[in-house]
Design an enzyme around this catalytic site. Sequence first.
Site, short mmCIF file in Angstrom:
data_model
loop_
_atom_site.label_atom_id
_atom_site.label_comp_id
_atom_site.label_asym_id
_atom_site.label_seq_id
_atom_site.Cartn_x
_atom_site.Cartn_y
_atom_site.Cartn_z
N ASN A 149 5.11 12.13 -10.27
CA ASN A 149 5.01 11.43 -9.12
C ASN A 149 3.81 12.37 -8.00
O ASN A 149 3.82 11.71 -6.96
CB ASN A 149 6.56 11.42 -8.34
CG ASN A 149 7.28 12.65 -8.35
OD1 ASN A 149 7.89 13.09 -9.42
ND2 ASN A 149 7.11 13.62 -7.11
N SER A 164 3.24 2.94 -4.22
CA SER A 164 3.92 4.29 -4.29
C SER A 164 3.63 4.91 -5.55
O SER A 164 3.19 4.05 -6.45
CB SER A 164 5.36 3.98 -3.89
OG SER A 164 6.12 3.15 -5.04
N CYS A 165 4.29 6.00 -5.82
CA CYS A 165 4.39 6.46 -7.16
C CYS A 165 5.08 5.87 -8.11
O CYS A 165 4.52 5.85 -9.24
CB CYS A 165 4.49 7.98 -6.98
SG CYS A 165 6.02 8.47 -6.21
N THR A 166 6.09 5.32 -7.60
CA THR A 166 7.11 4.54 -8.49
C THR A 166 6.31 3.15 -8.86
O THR A 166 6.58 2.61 -9.82
CB THR A 166 8.32 4.44 -7.83
OG1 THR A 166 8.85 5.76 -7.28
CG2 THR A 166 9.43 3.68 -8.89
#
EC number: 1.2.1.12
Length: 337
Positions: A316, A151-153
Site C-alpha cells: 500500500n 486509493s491503494c486499495t
Amino acid sequence: MPIRLGINGFGRIGRMALRASLNIDGVQVVAINDPFTDCEYMEYMLKYDTVHGRFDGTIAHSEDSITVNGNKISVFKSMKPEEIPWGKTQVDIVLECTGRFTTKKDAELHITGGCKRVIISAPSADAPMFVCGCNLETYDPSTMKVISNASCTTNCLAPLAMVVNKKFGIKEGLMTTVHAVTATQLPVDGPSKKDWRGGRSCGANVIPSSTGAAKAVGKVLPALNGKLTGMAFRVPVPDVSVVDLTCTLEKDATYDEICAEIKRGSENELKGIMTYTNEDVVSSDFLSTTSTCNFDSKAGIMLNSRFVKLVAWYDNEFGYANKLVELAKYVGSKGCQ
C-alpha cells in the site's frame, strides 16, 4: 525530455514516489514542497526507511535542495498550493501527496504556481479517478487538469474485479481489506472524534474501519457501479495489505477457471500491474512490490459455481506510489500544454 514532476508533501507516499521515479524511465522529480521538513531531514528520511530499507544510491543536501543520484531537486517551503513556485523548475505535473488537497478546487491551486497538471495521491470527491490498467483510455487531456490516482486499495481491487467481471460477470460483491497501519493512526489510545475506534492503539488492536475503495471501483469501472461495497480492518503490520473480494457471479465457473483467467490477464493486458502466485506467501513477501494486485490462488475459496472469495496482496506504500508515477508518465505522454 523526461516529464518533470513536483511532489507536494514528503510523507510516506511522497518519499515512495521519489524512490519509484528513479526506476521509471521518462520521468524526473525536479522539485519538492514541504513546509515542515528542512533539506537535511529530507536527506535523512529518504536515506533510512524502516520498512523499505536503506536507500541504494547517493543523497546530499544544501540549504534549498537535495541531490539524489546526481540529480538536483529544488525544495520549497510554502503552506499554500497557490504559492509554491513550481514554474521556477518547469514542473509539468505535481503529485499532490499531502492528503489535504483532495478536491479539484483545492488541487488546481497548484496550477497557479506554474505547473500544468495535478495528480492527487488519494481518492477524490470530484476529480476523475484513474487506475493503471483499468481506465486510462478515458483520460481527456483537454479537459482533465486535475485527476486522482484513487486509493491503494482501489488500485488492488479494480484490476481483479475487472478481469473477473469481463469473463464471468459480477452480480454483486463485498470487499474486505486487511490493511496495514498508516500515519493517521495512533500508537497509543487517544482522542479521535470522527472515528472512536480509530483512536485506539494501532499496535495493539485489529481495528474495524470504513473504506470507500470498493465503491470507488464503480467510478473507475462504470460496469461495476453500485455492485460493490466494502470495509476495512486495520492491523498491526507496518506495510502490505490484502484484499478479500467475495462475489456472486453472473455465469457458472470453477475456481480453476477463474484462476486461469486471472493468470492470463496478469501475463497480458495487466502485466506489471497484476501478478499471479500459487505459492504459500505471507504479507512481507510483497514488501516493495511494484505491481498493485498480486493474486494469491491458494488463499481463495469457492462455495458453489457462482459464489467465490478471491484474495490479492498489495504494497500500500511503494506499490501505490509506483503506479502514481506511472500514471504521471501516461498523463505526460498525452501532452501538458
